[in-house]
Design a protein around this motif. Structure first.
Motif, PDB file in Angstrom:
ATOM      1  N   TYR A 186      93.811  92.937   0.115  1.00 57.54           N
ATOM      2  CA  TYR A 186      94.416  92.447  -1.124  1.00 57.54           C
ATOM      3  C   TYR A 186      95.807  93.041  -1.315  1.00 57.54           C
ATOM      4  O   TYR A 186      96.746  92.333  -1.695  1.00 57.54           O
ATOM      5  CB  TYR A 186      93.508  92.809  -2.293  1.00 57.54           C
ATOM      6  N   ARG A 187      95.974  94.337  -1.050  1.00 60.26           N
ATOM      7  CA  ARG A 187      97.268  94.988  -1.197  1.00 60.26           C
ATOM      8  C   ARG A 187      98.288  94.405  -0.225  1.00 60.26           C
ATOM      9  O   ARG A 187      99.455  94.214  -0.566  1.00 60.26           O
ATOM     10  CB  ARG A 187      97.099  96.489  -0.966  1.00 60.26           C
ATOM     11  N   LEU A 188      97.866  94.114   0.994  1.00 59.74           N
ATOM     12  CA  LEU A 188      98.771  93.527   1.980  1.00 59.74           C
ATOM     13  C   LEU A 188      99.272  92.167   1.520  1.00 59.74           C
ATOM     14  O   LEU A 188     100.466  91.854   1.654  1.00 59.74           O
ATOM     15  CB  LEU A 188      98.056  93.408   3.327  1.00 59.74           C
ATOM     16  N   GLN A 189      98.380  91.363   0.951  1.00 65.12           N
ATOM     17  CA  GLN A 189      98.801  90.049   0.475  1.00 65.12           C
ATOM     18  C   GLN A 189      99.737  90.165  -0.723  1.00 65.12           C
ATOM     19  O   GLN A 189     100.732  89.427  -0.813  1.00 65.12           O
ATOM     20  CB  GLN A 189      97.574  89.209   0.103  1.00 65.12           C
ATOM     21  N   ALA A 192     103.110  91.260   0.598  1.00 72.51           N
ATOM     22  CA  ALA A 192     103.808  90.182   1.300  1.00 72.51           C
ATOM     23  C   ALA A 192     104.304  89.118   0.330  1.00 72.51           C
ATOM     24  O   ALA A 192     105.434  88.608   0.468  1.00 72.51           O
ATOM     25  CB  ALA A 192     102.879  89.558   2.340  1.00 72.51           C
ATOM     26  N   LEU A 193     103.487  88.772  -0.665  1.00 75.96           N
ATOM     27  CA  LEU A 193     103.925  87.784  -1.653  1.00 75.96           C
ATOM     28  C   LEU A 193     105.128  88.285  -2.450  1.00 75.96           C
ATOM     29  O   LEU A 193     106.040  87.513  -2.761  1.00 75.96           O
ATOM     30  CB  LEU A 193     102.771  87.439  -2.595  1.00 75.96           C
ATOM     31  N   GLY A 194     105.136  89.575  -2.786  1.00 72.80           N
ATOM     32  CA  GLY A 194     106.288  90.131  -3.496  1.00 72.80           C
ATOM     33  C   GLY A 194     107.552  90.080  -2.649  1.00 72.80           C
ATOM     34  O   GLY A 194     108.633  89.755  -3.151  1.00 72.80           O
ATOM     35  N   SER A 195     107.438  90.385  -1.365  1.00 68.81           N
ATOM     36  CA  SER A 195     108.611  90.337  -0.483  1.00 68.81           C
ATOM     37  C   SER A 195     109.121  88.912  -0.304  1.00 68.81           C
ATOM     38  O   SER A 195     110.341  88.659  -0.323  1.00 68.81           O
ATOM     39  CB  SER A 195     108.252  90.941   0.878  1.00 68.81           C
ATOM     40  N   LEU A 196     108.184  87.963  -0.149  1.00 70.62           N
ATOM     41  CA  LEU A 196     108.600  86.564   0.012  1.00 70.62           C
ATOM     42  C   LEU A 196     109.193  86.000  -1.281  1.00 70.62           C
ATOM     43  O   LEU A 196     110.096  85.162  -1.235  1.00 70.62           O
ATOM     44  CB  LEU A 196     107.399  85.728   0.453  1.00 70.62           C
ATOM     45  N   TRP A 197     108.679  86.462  -2.423  1.00 72.97           N
ATOM     46  CA  TRP A 197     109.258  86.007  -3.689  1.00 72.97           C
ATOM     47  C   TRP A 197     110.696  86.492  -3.847  1.00 72.97           C
ATOM     48  O   TRP A 197     111.558  85.773  -4.351  1.00 72.97           O
ATOM     49  CB  TRP A 197     108.392  86.493  -4.842  1.00 72.97           C
ATOM     50  N   ARG A 198     110.990  87.706  -3.401  1.00 71.20           N
ATOM     51  CA  ARG A 198     112.372  88.197  -3.415  1.00 71.20           C
ATOM     52  C   ARG A 198     113.231  87.423  -2.432  1.00 71.20           C
ATOM     53  O   ARG A 198     114.430  87.219  -2.669  1.00 71.20           O
ATOM     54  CB  ARG A 198     112.399  89.688  -3.086  1.00 71.20           C
ATOM     55  N   LEU A 232      99.618  82.434   2.016  1.00 77.90           N
ATOM     56  CA  LEU A 232      99.115  83.638   1.361  1.00 77.90           C
ATOM     57  C   LEU A 232      98.703  83.374  -0.082  1.00 77.90           C
ATOM     58  O   LEU A 232      97.731  83.943  -0.574  1.00 77.90           O
ATOM     59  CB  LEU A 232     100.190  84.741   1.405  1.00 77.90           C
ATOM     60  N   LEU A 233      99.444  82.495  -0.758  1.00 75.79           N
ATOM     61  CA  LEU A 233      99.114  82.208  -2.153  1.00 75.79           C
ATOM     62  C   LEU A 233      97.785  81.475  -2.275  1.00 75.79           C
ATOM     63  O   LEU A 233      97.002  81.745  -3.196  1.00 75.79           O
ATOM     64  CB  LEU A 233     100.234  81.375  -2.783  1.00 75.79           C
ATOM     65  N   PHE A 234      97.487  80.574  -1.339  1.00 74.08           N
ATOM     66  CA  PHE A 234      96.246  79.801  -1.423  1.00 74.08           C
ATOM     67  C   PHE A 234      95.014  80.595  -0.984  1.00 74.08           C
ATOM     68  O   PHE A 234      93.898  80.277  -1.408  1.00 74.08           O
ATOM     69  CB  PHE A 234      96.364  78.522  -0.590  1.00 74.08           C
ATOM     70  N   ILE A 235      95.201  81.607  -0.134  1.00 68.09           N
ATOM     71  CA  ILE A 235      94.041  82.424   0.261  1.00 68.09           C
ATOM     72  C   ILE A 235      93.907  83.673  -0.602  1.00 68.09           C
ATOM     73  O   ILE A 235      92.936  84.420  -0.451  1.00 68.09           O
ATOM     74  CB  ILE A 235      94.128  82.832   1.741  1.00 68.09           C
ATOM     75  N   LEU A 236      94.856  83.890  -1.534  1.00 67.33           N
ATOM     76  CA  LEU A 236      94.781  85.070  -2.403  1.00 67.33           C
ATOM     77  C   LEU A 236      93.529  85.075  -3.284  1.00 67.33           C
ATOM     78  O   LEU A 236      92.904  86.136  -3.435  1.00 67.33           O
ATOM     79  CB  LEU A 236      96.045  85.170  -3.263  1.00 67.33           C
ATOM     80  N   PRO A 237      93.109  83.956  -3.910  1.00 68.82           N
ATOM     81  CA  PRO A 237      91.881  84.015  -4.735  1.00 68.82           C
ATOM     82  C   PRO A 237      90.646  84.463  -3.963  1.00 68.82           C
ATOM     83  O   PRO A 237      89.785  85.161  -4.521  1.00 68.82           O
ATOM     84  CB  PRO A 237      91.732  82.565  -5.239  1.00 68.82           C
ATOM     85  N   THR A 238      90.543  84.104  -2.679  1.00 69.27           N
ATOM     86  CA  THR A 238      89.375  84.508  -1.888  1.00 69.27           C
ATOM     87  C   THR A 238      89.340  86.012  -1.685  1.00 69.27           C
ATOM     88  O   THR A 238      88.328  86.671  -1.953  1.00 69.27           O
ATOM     89  CB  THR A 238      89.391  83.790  -0.527  1.00 69.27           C
ATOM     90  N   SER A 239      90.452  86.571  -1.223  1.00 72.34           N
ATOM     91  CA  SER A 239      90.496  88.021  -1.014  1.00 72.34           C
ATOM     92  C   SER A 239      90.439  88.775  -2.339  1.00 72.34           C
ATOM     93  O   SER A 239      89.847  89.867  -2.412  1.00 72.34           O
ATOM     94  CB  SER A 239      91.761  88.405  -0.248  1.00 72.34           C
ATOM     95  N   ALA A 240      91.021  88.201  -3.405  1.00 76.25           N
ATOM     96  CA  ALA A 240      90.966  88.862  -4.712  1.00 76.25           C
ATOM     97  C   ALA A 240      89.545  88.926  -5.245  1.00 76.25           C
ATOM     98  O   ALA A 240      89.153  89.913  -5.886  1.00 76.25           O
ATOM     99  CB  ALA A 240      91.877  88.135  -5.705  1.00 76.25           C
ATOM    100  N   LEU A 241      88.742  87.899  -4.978  1.00 77.01           N
ATOM    101  CA  LEU A 241      87.352  87.913  -5.431  1.00 77.01           C
ATOM    102  C   LEU A 241      86.572  89.011  -4.733  1.00 77.01           C
ATOM    103  O   LEU A 241      85.812  89.764  -5.380  1.00 77.01           O
ATOM    104  CB  LEU A 241      86.705  86.549  -5.174  1.00 77.01           C
TER     105      LEU A 241
END
Length: 353
Positions: A186-189, A192-198, A232-241
């Motif tokens: 979860y932390r890795l995603q 990565a999402l924060g870096s891609l958003w920047r 990463l955004l679409f698989i985030l809910p799975t790993s977050a659960l």
């Protein structure tokens, strides 16, 4: 100089990752107290009171430990508790299997990534299988381990509680592993999402200056970044659960560990000698004084009487206990760290925010 600083950082991180057993920590704490009192016992009356509190506390702790040792050694109580613990471990393993089967389906009607949830479910199920094999190995010796570990009651009940914490940590190591795996994924995603958003905003993280600076990206970088961000955004809910479920299990174990730690802390820090004096001979304890006047009819002299005041029980406890440093983490900080995926107990944070 830089090499020494880097080596100190590595030792600090290694110390956070590999904590000594609770029994060793308790033994070192008690030894430090006796060493400190022995060094300063002839200085003043305050140290004499600390010595009395420590000795009476040790006697009470040992008496409680011997009583618990007698209970564990009589009538096969240790084996009975071991059977209960093993039965609970088997039941927990079965419950985790059912939980993983539920997460691999459509939990609460959520539409998850089927490939990722199937992979994570099989991965955790394999670790549950390893855990059941581990339980089958320690099953014949767990009763004897509890029986002989009860001999630590000679040192005191606090040492038995410390051993119980170590046994609990060993019995729940699979929950800790599940939590670490899910938290790191979860932390890795999130990272990565924060870096891609920047990247989309034309920014980047400057590692040297520890700040966000402007940057220029070409079309290929933006295209690849868009693909990675979408995946990463679409698989985030799975790993977050998975992260939420195993974090709750980890917090449950930490709550039990915290209760045992609080019991040890109460036995260690309560000034039992001062409490006994307050209960049976309160007049010998004075925390203040007040004056009363008495006027004699035969003379014009003013007579003052001084009366001592006895402290309350809370005052006795607060005056004799050692000051403890508060936790650097507030509830807001803990919640923020959980949302960001940092590991709890020990807290392991990344420099990148």
């Amino acid at each position: 100089m830089a090499f020494k600083k880097r080596e100190d950082t590595q030792h600090s991180m290694l110390g956070n990752l590999i904590d000594p057993p609770t029994f060793v920590t308790q033994l070192r704490l008690r030894s430090n107290k006796f060493t400190s009192v022995r060094t300063n016992r002839y200085e003043n009356t305050v140290n004499s009171k600390e010595t009395s509190n420590l000795c009476v506390g040790q006697v009470l702790d040992t008496m409680l430990g011997l009583a618990c040792m007698w209970i564990l050694m009589s009538n096969g109580t240790a084996q009975w508790l071991a059977n209960i613990g093993l039965a609970y471990g088997d039941k927990t393993a079965e419950g985790l299997k059912e939980l993983l089967d539920w997460l691999m389906g459509a939990p609460a009607g959520l539409k998850l990534n089927s490939q990722l949830t199937h992979f994570l479910g099989k991965f955790f199920q394999y670790h549950i299988y390893l855990w059941t094999v581990y339980l089958s190995i320690i099953r014949p010796v767990l009763g004897s381990l509890l029986f002989y570990s009860s001999l630590s009651g000679v040192l005191g009940l606090t040492f038995q509680l410390a051993l119980l914490q170590d046994i609990l940590a060993t019995m729940t190591v699979h929950i800790y592993c599940f939590y670490v795996y899910a938290a790191r994924l979860y932390r890795l995603q999130i990272y990565a999402l924060g870096s891609l958003w920047r990247l989309f905003r034309g920014k980047k993280w400057n590692v040297l200056r520890q700040r966000v600076d402007s940057a220029v990206y070409d079309v290929d970088q933006l295209f690849v970044g868009t693909l990675l961000f979408t995946v990463l955004l679409f698989i985030l809910p799975t790993s977050a659960l998975y992260y939420v479920v195993f974090t709750l299990l980890r917090i449950l174990v930490l709550v039990i560990q915290g209760l045992l730690t609080r019991m040890r802390s109460i036995l260690d820090t309560t000034p039992w000698w001062s409490v006994l004096r307050w209960l049976f001979n309160r007049q010998c304890l004075v925390d203040g004084a007040y004056l009363t006047t008495h006027t004699s009819s035969k003379s014009n002299n003013l007579v003052l009487y001084m009366h001592g005041t006895s402290p309350s029980l809370s005052t006795v406890l607060s005056s004799c206990r050692e000051p403890t440093s508060g936790s650097p983490y507030t509830w807001a900080t803990i919640l923020k760290n959980l949302i960001h995926g940092h590991l709890i107990y020990p807290w392991i944070e990344m420099k990148q925010s």
